[in-house]
Design a protein around this motif. Structure first.
Motif, PDB file in Angstrom:
ATOM      1  N   MET A  66       0.847  -1.192   0.000  1.00  0.00           N
ATOM      2  CA  MET A  66       0.000   0.000   0.000  1.00  0.00           C
ATOM      3  C   MET A  66       0.886   1.248   0.000  1.00  0.00           C
ATOM      4  SD  MET A  66      -2.849   1.222   2.809  1.00  0.00           S
ATOM      5  CE  MET A  66      -3.867  -0.214   2.483  1.00  0.00           C
ATOM      6  N   ALA A  67       0.553   2.207  -0.855  1.00  0.00           N
ATOM      7  CA  ALA A  67       1.343   3.425  -0.947  1.00  0.00           C
ATOM      8  C   ALA A  67       1.153   4.267   0.315  1.00  0.00           C
ATOM      9  CB  ALA A  67       0.930   4.232  -2.176  1.00  0.00           C
ATOM     10  N   GLU A  68       2.230   4.951   0.679  1.00  0.00           N
ATOM     11  CA  GLU A  68       2.160   5.842   1.835  1.00  0.00           C
ATOM     12  C   GLU A  68       1.288   7.050   1.502  1.00  0.00           C
ATOM     13  OE1 GLU A  68       3.301   5.165   4.675  1.00  0.00           O
ATOM     14  OE2 GLU A  68       4.964   3.761   4.434  1.00  0.00           O
ATOM     15  N   THR A  69       0.556   7.543   2.490  1.00  0.00           N
ATOM     16  CA  THR A  69      -0.211   8.780   2.373  1.00  0.00           C
ATOM     17  C   THR A  69       0.410   9.786   3.343  1.00  0.00           C
ATOM     18  OG1 THR A  69      -1.761   8.245   4.153  1.00  0.00           O
ATOM     19  CG2 THR A  69      -2.278   7.402   1.938  1.00  0.00           C
ATOM     20  N   PRO A  70       0.056  11.071   3.208  1.00  0.00           N
ATOM     21  CA  PRO A  70       0.592  12.044   4.163  1.00  0.00           C
ATOM     22  C   PRO A  70       0.324  11.678   5.615  1.00  0.00           C
ATOM     23  CG  PRO A  70      -0.392  13.181   2.313  1.00  0.00           C
ATOM     24  CD  PRO A  70      -0.719  11.724   2.137  1.00  0.00           C
ATOM     25  N   GLU A  71      -0.765  10.948   5.853  1.00  0.00           N
ATOM     26  CA  GLU A  71      -1.115  10.569   7.220  1.00  0.00           C
ATOM     27  C   GLU A  71      -0.282   9.403   7.723  1.00  0.00           C
ATOM     28  OE1 GLU A  71      -3.343  11.079   4.761  1.00  0.00           O
ATOM     29  OE2 GLU A  71      -3.944  13.059   5.479  1.00  0.00           O
ATOM     30  N   THR A  72       0.251   8.561   6.809  1.00  0.00           N
ATOM     31  CA  THR A  72       0.979   7.371   7.229  1.00  0.00           C
ATOM     32  C   THR A  72       2.468   7.414   6.894  1.00  0.00           C
ATOM     33  OG1 THR A  72       0.488   6.222   5.135  1.00  0.00           O
ATOM     34  CG2 THR A  72      -1.096   5.958   6.931  1.00  0.00           C
ATOM     35  N   ASP A  73       2.898   8.377   6.114  1.00  0.00           N
ATOM     36  CA  ASP A  73       4.295   8.472   5.702  1.00  0.00           C
ATOM     37  C   ASP A  73       5.164   8.846   6.903  1.00  0.00           C
ATOM     38  OD1 ASP A  73       6.675   8.854   4.281  1.00  0.00           O
ATOM     39  OD2 ASP A  73       6.179  10.939   3.852  1.00  0.00           O
ATOM     40  N   PRO A  74       6.127   7.998   7.287  1.00  0.00           N
ATOM     41  CA  PRO A  74       6.958   8.291   8.464  1.00  0.00           C
ATOM     42  C   PRO A  74       7.760   9.590   8.316  1.00  0.00           C
ATOM     43  CG  PRO A  74       7.203   5.995   7.807  1.00  0.00           C
ATOM     44  CD  PRO A  74       6.433   6.668   6.707  1.00  0.00           C
ATOM     45  N   ARG A  75       8.252   9.877   7.106  1.00  0.00           N
ATOM     46  CA  ARG A  75       9.039  11.098   6.921  1.00  0.00           C
ATOM     47  C   ARG A  75       8.173  12.334   7.114  1.00  0.00           C
ATOM     48  NH1 ARG A  75      13.588  13.912   7.689  1.00  0.00           N
ATOM     49  NH2 ARG A  75      14.214  15.178   5.878  1.00  0.00           N
ATOM     50  N   THR A  76       6.939  12.297   6.635  1.00  0.00           N
ATOM     51  CA  THR A  76       6.042  13.434   6.844  1.00  0.00           C
ATOM     52  C   THR A  76       5.785  13.647   8.330  1.00  0.00           C
ATOM     53  OG1 THR A  76       4.969  13.145   4.693  1.00  0.00           O
ATOM     54  CG2 THR A  76       3.744  14.364   6.359  1.00  0.00           C
ATOM     55  N   ALA A  77       5.582  12.556   9.053  1.00  0.00           N
ATOM     56  CA  ALA A  77       5.349  12.662  10.491  1.00  0.00           C
ATOM     57  C   ALA A  77       6.558  13.264  11.197  1.00  0.00           C
ATOM     58  CB  ALA A  77       5.038  11.282  11.065  1.00  0.00           C
ATOM     59  N   GLN A  78       7.760  12.851  10.774  1.00  0.00           N
ATOM     60  CA  GLN A  78       8.980  13.394  11.369  1.00  0.00           C
ATOM     61  C   GLN A  78       9.112  14.885  11.083  1.00  0.00           C
ATOM     62  OE1 GLN A  78      12.845  12.542   9.463  1.00  0.00           O
ATOM     63  NE2 GLN A  78      13.501  11.735  11.459  1.00  0.00           N
ATOM     64  N   LEU A  79       8.872  15.283   9.820  1.00  0.00           N
ATOM     65  CA  LEU A  79       8.974  16.695   9.452  1.00  0.00           C
ATOM     66  C   LEU A  79       7.927  17.528  10.182  1.00  0.00           C
ATOM     67  CD1 LEU A  79       9.629  16.392   5.607  1.00  0.00           C
ATOM     68  CD2 LEU A  79      11.278  17.060   7.375  1.00  0.00           C
ATOM     69  N   ARG A  80       6.721  16.987  10.314  1.00  0.00           N
ATOM     70  CA  ARG A  80       5.670  17.722  11.033  1.00  0.00           C
ATOM     71  C   ARG A  80       6.097  17.990  12.471  1.00  0.00           C
ATOM     72  NH1 ARG A  80       1.860  14.465  10.300  1.00  0.00           N
ATOM     73  NH2 ARG A  80       0.674  15.541   8.663  1.00  0.00           N
ATOM     74  N   GLN A  81       6.632  16.982  13.134  1.00  0.00           N
ATOM     75  CA  GLN A  81       7.051  17.136  14.527  1.00  0.00           C
ATOM     76  C   GLN A  81       8.168  18.160  14.652  1.00  0.00           C
ATOM     77  OE1 GLN A  81       8.959  13.645  16.288  1.00  0.00           O
ATOM     78  NE2 GLN A  81       8.045  14.124  18.273  1.00  0.00           N
ATOM     79  N   ARG A  82       9.155  18.081  13.761  1.00  0.00           N
ATOM     80  CA  ARG A  82      10.280  19.016  13.809  1.00  0.00           C
ATOM     81  C   ARG A  82       9.826  20.442  13.476  1.00  0.00           C
ATOM     82  NH1 ARG A  82      15.619  17.258  13.231  1.00  0.00           N
ATOM     83  NH2 ARG A  82      15.936  15.008  13.496  1.00  0.00           N
ATOM     84  N   LEU A  83       8.938  20.574  12.483  1.00  0.00           N
ATOM     85  CA  LEU A  83       8.430  21.891  12.099  1.00  0.00           C
ATOM     86  C   LEU A  83       7.636  22.512  13.240  1.00  0.00           C
ATOM     87  CD1 LEU A  83       7.967  24.051   9.888  1.00  0.00           C
ATOM     88  CD2 LEU A  83       5.987  22.706   9.134  1.00  0.00           C
ATOM     89  N   GLU A  84       6.813  21.739  13.894  1.00  0.00           N
ATOM     90  CA  GLU A  84       6.040  22.252  15.021  1.00  0.00           C
ATOM     91  C   GLU A  84       6.955  22.720  16.145  1.00  0.00           C
ATOM     92  OE1 GLU A  84       3.430  19.044  15.990  1.00  0.00           O
ATOM     93  OE2 GLU A  84       1.961  19.556  14.428  1.00  0.00           O
ATOM     94  N   ALA A  85       8.038  21.978  16.390  1.00  0.00           N
ATOM     95  CA  ALA A  85       8.974  22.364  17.454  1.00  0.00           C
ATOM     96  C   ALA A  85       9.659  23.688  17.119  1.00  0.00           C
ATOM     97  CB  ALA A  85      10.008  21.258  17.662  1.00  0.00           C
ATOM     98  N   VAL A  86      10.071  23.852  15.862  1.00  0.00           N
ATOM     99  CA  VAL A  86      10.720  25.103  15.457  1.00  0.00           C
ATOM    100  C   VAL A  86       9.727  26.256  15.498  1.00  0.00           C
ATOM    101  CG1 VAL A  86      11.749  26.318  13.488  1.00  0.00           C
ATOM    102  CG2 VAL A  86      12.563  24.041  14.118  1.00  0.00           C
ATOM    103  N   ASN A  87       8.518  26.037  15.013  1.00  0.00           N
ATOM    104  CA  ASN A  87       7.502  27.103  15.056  1.00  0.00           C
ATOM    105  C   ASN A  87       7.193  27.521  16.490  1.00  0.00           C
ATOM    106  OD1 ASN A  87       7.037  27.645  12.319  1.00  0.00           O
ATOM    107  ND2 ASN A  87       5.598  25.948  12.107  1.00  0.00           N
ATOM    108  N   LEU A  88       7.231  26.554  17.417  1.00  0.00           N
ATOM    109  CA  LEU A  88       7.019  26.892  18.824  1.00  0.00           C
ATOM    110  C   LEU A  88       8.164  27.756  19.346  1.00  0.00           C
ATOM    111  CD1 LEU A  88       5.413  26.611  21.440  1.00  0.00           C
ATOM    112  CD2 LEU A  88       6.643  24.468  21.885  1.00  0.00           C
ATOM    113  N   ARG A  89       9.393  27.411  18.984  1.00  0.00           N
ATOM    114  CA  ARG A  89      10.547  28.236  19.385  1.00  0.00           C
ATOM    115  C   ARG A  89      10.399  29.661  18.846  1.00  0.00           C
ATOM    116  NH1 ARG A  89      15.942  25.551  17.457  1.00  0.00           N
ATOM    117  NH2 ARG A  89      16.808  27.470  18.395  1.00  0.00           N
ATOM    118  N   ILE A  90       9.989  29.761  17.588  1.00  0.00           N
ATOM    119  CA  ILE A  90       9.826  31.087  16.974  1.00  0.00           C
ATOM    120  C   ILE A  90       8.738  31.876  17.702  1.00  0.00           C
ATOM    121  CG2 ILE A  90       9.104  32.287  14.876  1.00  0.00           C
ATOM    122  CD1 ILE A  90      10.379  29.965  13.288  1.00  0.00           C
TER     123      ILE A  90
END
Length: 244
Positions: free
Chosen positions: A1-25
């Motif tokens: 099954m192809a990965e979707t934005p909801e299941t793609d591990p790299r997207t989940a990692q980027l979302r978490q990192r982006l949220e952390a940086v946006n919180l710092r900002i």
């Protein structure tokens, strides 16, 4: 099954990192009394694949930085359907000007008269061919004590002359100043100096309000001293992929 934005591990990692940086900002902006005037986030994607740009764009990122023309040109062409802005943030050879103006919204590393001239000529040709809008130009300032060892940038005393040349060039728009805090130096001192240079520039060019400063390790200091654009790479994308 192809990965979707909801299941793609790299997207989940980027979302978490982006949220952390946006919180710092956000927290740094509140601490600096800038909760209604937070800086723009530019995610620097050098050496990372175009798919990461797609993922981040889907997460709401609209500005991306590159520091090598070949890589930037390829990504911009591959991702031409995305509604994003490309920022060239590395040292730029004058001969690359005609390539950069085809995709860049802004160049953050204008540091010498020859580059202003070649960008102006390239923009004249590109605007005639495509009708694109003006190219935003940040004057890169060296904050190094040893002018022979810096990583690019004009001497502070040369900023005024470069600003006049950018303003006089059709197709170029003076956006402000840019700097990298020197390695091993106190970023607070570096960004305070840059803020003073910016204030002097704005006295003669009121619209040149931009201050491109701050990376993963020093964004809080940059925000404290008025940064309007942050260039963040590793804290969002992680380590550079292995070169094959």
């Amino acid at each position: 099954m192809a990965e979707t934005p909801e299941t793609d591990p790299r997207t989940a990692q980027l979302r978490q990192r982006l949220e952390a940086v946006n919180l710092r900002i956000a927290e740094a902006s509140v601490a600096a009394g800038r909760s209604d005037n937070a800086p723009r986030l530019i995610v620097v994607t050098k050496f990372h694949p175009a798919d990461d740009v797609r993922r981040l764009a889907a997460l709401g990122v609209s500005d991306f930085g590159e520091n090598r023309d070949q890589e930037a040109s390829e990504k911009a062409a591959t991702l031409s359907g995305l509604d994003v802005r490309w920022h060239f943030v590395g040292q730029l050879q004058s001969k690359k000007s005609k390539n950069v103006v085809r995709y860049a919204h802004a160049v953050h590393s204008v540091d010498r008269p020859q580059l202003v001239e070649t960008l102006g000529r390239a923009m004249a040709a590109e605007q005639e061919a495509s009708g694109r809008g003006p190219l935003e130009c940040f004057i890169q300032v060296s904050l190094e004590d040893d002018a022979g060892a810096h990583r690019g940038g004009a001497a502070p005393a040369d900023v005024a002359l470069l600003a006049e040349r950018v303003e006089a060039a059709a197709g170029l728009q003076l956006a402000g100043v840019m700097a990298v805090a020197p390695l091993g130096a106190d970023p607070e001192r570096a960004f305070a100096t840059l803020a003073d240079i910016s204030a002097r520039l704005r006295a003669d060019h009121p619209a040149a309000e931009g201050i491109s400063a701050g990376m993963s390790q020093d964004l809080e200091s940059a925000i404290r001293y008025g940064a309007t654009h942050l260039r963040i790479g590793s804290d969002i994308l992680g380590s550079r992929p292995a070169v094959r």
